[in-house]
Design a protein around this motif. Structure first.
Motif, PDB file in Angstrom:
ATOM      1  N   PRO A  10       0.830  -1.213   0.000  1.00 22.07           N
ATOM      2  CA  PRO A  10       0.000   0.000   0.000  1.00 22.07           C
ATOM      3  C   PRO A  10       0.860   1.257   0.000  1.00 22.07           C
ATOM      4  CG  PRO A  10      -0.690  -1.534   1.716  1.00 22.07           C
ATOM      5  CD  PRO A  10       0.595  -2.069   1.137  1.00 22.07           C
ATOM      6  N   VAL A  11       0.416   2.249  -0.741  1.00 20.28           N
ATOM      7  CA  VAL A  11       1.093   3.543  -0.795  1.00 20.28           C
ATOM      8  C   VAL A  11       0.611   4.360   0.396  1.00 20.28           C
ATOM      9  CG1 VAL A  11       1.319   5.649  -2.164  1.00 20.28           C
ATOM     10  CG2 VAL A  11       1.279   3.439  -3.298  1.00 20.28           C
ATOM     11  N   SER A  12       1.515   5.113   1.012  1.00 14.56           N
ATOM     12  CA  SER A  12       1.145   5.909   2.183  1.00 14.56           C
ATOM     13  C   SER A  12       0.091   6.947   1.804  1.00 14.56           C
ATOM     14  CB  SER A  12       2.373   6.611   2.761  1.00 14.56           C
ATOM     15  OG  SER A  12       2.738   7.705   1.936  1.00 14.56           O
ATOM     16  N   PRO A  13      -0.733   7.347   2.771  1.00 10.98           N
ATOM     17  CA  PRO A  13      -1.719   8.399   2.488  1.00 10.98           C
ATOM     18  C   PRO A  13      -1.065   9.699   2.021  1.00 10.98           C
ATOM     19  CG  PRO A  13      -2.232   7.300   4.556  1.00 10.98           C
ATOM     20  CD  PRO A  13      -0.888   6.786   4.100  1.00 10.98           C
ATOM     21  N   THR A  14       0.114  10.011   2.557  1.00  9.74           N
ATOM     22  CA  THR A  14       0.835  11.225   2.138  1.00  9.74           C
ATOM     23  C   THR A  14       1.216  11.135   0.671  1.00  9.74           C
ATOM     24  OG1 THR A  14       1.710  11.541   4.365  1.00  9.74           O
ATOM     25  CG2 THR A  14       2.881  12.641   2.567  1.00  9.74           C
ATOM     26  N   ALA A  15       1.768  10.000   0.251  1.00  7.73           N
ATOM     27  CA  ALA A  15       2.167   9.829  -1.150  1.00  7.73           C
ATOM     28  C   ALA A  15       0.947   9.870  -2.059  1.00  7.73           C
ATOM     29  CB  ALA A  15       2.922   8.518  -1.333  1.00  7.73           C
ATOM     30  N   ALA A  16      -0.140   9.207  -1.655  1.00  6.14           N
ATOM     31  CA  ALA A  16      -1.352   9.193  -2.481  1.00  6.14           C
ATOM     32  C   ALA A  16      -1.931  10.603  -2.629  1.00  6.14           C
ATOM     33  CB  ALA A  16      -2.387   8.245  -1.878  1.00  6.14           C
ATOM     34  N   ALA A  17      -1.964  11.370  -1.527  1.00  5.19           N
ATOM     35  CA  ALA A  17      -2.481  12.742  -1.579  1.00  5.19           C
ATOM     36  C   ALA A  17      -1.588  13.627  -2.454  1.00  5.19           C
ATOM     37  CB  ALA A  17      -2.585  13.320  -0.169  1.00  5.19           C
ATOM     38  N   PHE A  18      -0.289  13.446  -2.326  1.00  6.82           N
ATOM     39  CA  PHE A  18       0.641  14.246  -3.125  1.00  6.82           C
ATOM     40  C   PHE A  18       0.485  13.937  -4.610  1.00  6.82           C
ATOM     41  CE2 PHE A  18       4.872  14.736  -5.115  1.00  6.82           C
ATOM     42  CZ  PHE A  18       4.945  16.110  -5.057  1.00  6.82           C
ATOM     43  N   LEU A  19       0.411  12.656  -4.963  1.00  5.42           N
ATOM     44  CA  LEU A  19       0.254  12.297  -6.376  1.00  5.42           C
ATOM     45  C   LEU A  19      -1.064  12.806  -6.937  1.00  5.42           C
ATOM     46  CD1 LEU A  19       1.788   8.714  -6.502  1.00  5.42           C
ATOM     47  CD2 LEU A  19       2.860  10.900  -7.071  1.00  5.42           C
ATOM     48  N   SER A  20      -2.087  12.822  -6.121  1.00  6.08           N
ATOM     49  CA  SER A  20      -3.368  13.386  -6.547  1.00  6.08           C
ATOM     50  C   SER A  20      -3.209  14.881  -6.832  1.00  6.08           C
ATOM     51  CB  SER A  20      -4.417  13.148  -5.460  1.00  6.08           C
ATOM     52  OG  SER A  20      -5.626  13.760  -5.804  1.00  6.08           O
ATOM     53  N   ARG A  21      -2.490  15.562  -5.980  1.00  2.58           N
ATOM     54  CA  ARG A  21      -2.228  16.992  -6.161  1.00  2.58           C
ATOM     55  C   ARG A  21      -1.455  17.238  -7.462  1.00  2.58           C
ATOM     56  NH1 ARG A  21       0.080  20.631  -1.155  1.00  2.58           N
ATOM     57  NH2 ARG A  21       0.349  22.593  -2.261  1.00  2.58           N
ATOM     58  N   ILE A  33       2.695   9.657 -13.889  1.00  4.82           N
ATOM     59  CA  ILE A  33       2.347   9.767 -12.475  1.00  4.82           C
ATOM     60  C   ILE A  33       1.528   8.550 -12.063  1.00  4.82           C
ATOM     61  CG2 ILE A  33       1.201  11.180 -10.718  1.00  4.82           C
ATOM     62  CD1 ILE A  33       3.619  12.509 -12.162  1.00  4.82           C
ATOM     63  N   GLY A  34       2.044   7.797 -11.111  1.00  2.00           N
ATOM     64  CA  GLY A  34       1.306   6.630 -10.663  1.00  2.00           C
ATOM     65  C   GLY A  34       1.845   6.043  -9.379  1.00  2.00           C
ATOM     66  N   GLU A  35       0.945   5.473  -8.610  1.00  2.00           N
ATOM     67  CA  GLU A  35       1.329   4.844  -7.358  1.00  2.00           C
ATOM     68  C   GLU A  35       2.302   3.689  -7.588  1.00  2.00           C
ATOM     69  OE1 GLU A  35      -1.652   5.990  -8.076  1.00  2.00           O
ATOM     70  OE2 GLU A  35      -2.124   7.299  -6.381  1.00  2.00           O
ATOM     71  N   ASP A  36       2.255   3.100  -8.786  1.00  2.00           N
ATOM     72  CA  ASP A  36       3.181   2.003  -9.083  1.00  2.00           C
ATOM     73  C   ASP A  36       4.621   2.475  -9.224  1.00  2.00           C
ATOM     74  OD1 ASP A  36       2.404   3.337 -11.486  1.00  2.00           O
ATOM     75  OD2 ASP A  36       3.161   1.642 -12.657  1.00  2.00           O
ATOM     76  N   ARG A  37       4.837   3.790  -9.223  1.00  2.00           N
ATOM     77  CA  ARG A  37       6.189   4.352  -9.328  1.00  2.00           C
ATOM     78  C   ARG A  37       6.708   4.868  -7.984  1.00  2.00           C
ATOM     79  NH1 ARG A  37       7.282   6.699 -15.044  1.00  2.00           N
ATOM     80  NH2 ARG A  37       5.700   5.701 -16.301  1.00  2.00           N
ATOM     81  N   VAL A  38       5.974   4.632  -6.921  1.00  2.00           N
ATOM     82  CA  VAL A  38       6.372   5.092  -5.583  1.00  2.00           C
ATOM     83  C   VAL A  38       7.251   4.026  -4.945  1.00  2.00           C
ATOM     84  CG1 VAL A  38       5.525   5.661  -3.266  1.00  2.00           C
ATOM     85  CG2 VAL A  38       4.291   6.487  -5.289  1.00  2.00           C
ATOM     86  N   VAL A  39       8.377   4.461  -4.383  1.00  3.13           N
ATOM     87  CA  VAL A  39       9.280   3.554  -3.675  1.00  3.13           C
ATOM     88  C   VAL A  39       8.975   3.678  -2.186  1.00  3.13           C
ATOM     89  CG1 VAL A  39      11.682   3.002  -3.137  1.00  3.13           C
ATOM     90  CG2 VAL A  39      11.050   3.800  -5.435  1.00  3.13           C
ATOM     91  N   LYS A  40       8.510   2.603  -1.620  1.00  2.00           N
ATOM     92  CA  LYS A  40       8.129   2.611  -0.209  1.00  2.00           C
ATOM     93  C   LYS A  40       9.369   2.814   0.659  1.00  2.00           C
ATOM     94  CE  LYS A  40       5.427   0.038   3.148  1.00  2.00           C
ATOM     95  NZ  LYS A  40       4.373   0.973   3.431  1.00  2.00           N
ATOM     96  N   GLN A  59      -5.029  23.298  -4.442  1.00  2.00           N
ATOM     97  CA  GLN A  59      -3.650  23.165  -4.005  1.00  2.00           C
ATOM     98  C   GLN A  59      -2.724  22.974  -5.193  1.00  2.00           C
ATOM     99  OE1 GLN A  59      -3.547  20.090  -1.049  1.00  2.00           O
ATOM    100  NE2 GLN A  59      -4.445  21.411   0.482  1.00  2.00           N
ATOM    101  N   GLY A  60      -1.939  24.001  -5.470  1.00  2.00           N
ATOM    102  CA  GLY A  60      -1.026  23.960  -6.592  1.00  2.00           C
ATOM    103  C   GLY A  60       0.304  23.346  -6.224  1.00  2.00           C
ATOM    104  N   LEU A  61       1.245  23.491  -7.128  1.00  2.00           N
ATOM    105  CA  LEU A  61       2.562  22.888  -6.928  1.00  2.00           C
ATOM    106  C   LEU A  61       3.657  23.907  -6.663  1.00  2.00           C
ATOM    107  CD1 LEU A  61       2.603  20.075  -9.642  1.00  2.00           C
ATOM    108  CD2 LEU A  61       2.150  19.873  -7.200  1.00  2.00           C
ATOM    109  N   GLY A  62       3.337  25.170  -6.503  1.00  2.00           N
ATOM    110  CA  GLY A  62       4.366  26.176  -6.271  1.00  2.00           C
ATOM    111  C   GLY A  62       5.051  26.019  -4.928  1.00  2.00           C
TER     112      GLY A  62
END
Length: 155
Positions: A10-21, A33-40, A59-62
């Motif tokens: 499972p991807v952490s909630p922080t990583a999932a929220a960030f990727l959504s952003r 962009i994908g959860e399959d590219r996250v390194v736990k 929420q932008g990326l600046g």
């Protein structure tokens, strides 16, 4: 069903929220962009997220304009240079493509008068981007090619 990374964890909630952003920003191609590219366990997404401003309701990326944001971004940038761990070259390339795309999107979303941006540029960001372009030309990290070249031409 929780999103999983390349290790089917499972991807952490922080990583999932960030990727959504990142996806919602529209600044990175969805294919990169994908959860399959996250390194736990290495917390790239958390480091990058800490460097961002809150962006209000959309929420932008600046980057925030402070020293801590610049330092957080530089930590995330180090994590986009190489990936340690038990992965094949294709997996590593996919992770690096996503991370580099995200970092380019963050820079592109940050106002040019930001003190954080000035700090990052003064500390060699463009030299790092050149090395990323070298990786693209050497075909070790390829899908980012058009996005990276486009970004570089807009600087």
């Amino acid at each position: 069903i929780a999103e999983t990374n390349m290790f089917h964890q499972p991807v952490s909630p922080t990583a999932a929220a960030f990727l959504s952003r990142v996806r919602n920003s529209g600044r990175c191609p969805p294919s990169l962009i994908g959860e399959d590219r996250v390194v736990k366990g290495d917390d790239f997404e958390a480091a990058a997220l800490r460097a961002l401003g809150n962006g209000g309701p959309v929420q932008g990326l600046g980057l925030r304009s402070d020293t801590e944001a610049a330092e957080g971004f530089e930590l995330a940038m180090k994590m986009a240079r190489n990936i340690a761990g038990d992965m094949n070259m294709r997996q590593k390339a996919r992770v690096l493509e996503m991370r580099r795309c995200i970092l380019l999107a963050i820079i592109g979303s940050t106002p040019s008068n930001s003190t954080s941006l000035q700090h990052i540029l003064n500390n060699g960001f463009l030299v790092v981007v050149k090395s990323w372009l070298d990786d693209i030309l050497n075909s070790s990290v390829g899908e980012l090619a058009l996005h990276g070249i486009s970004f570089t031409l807009n600087i």
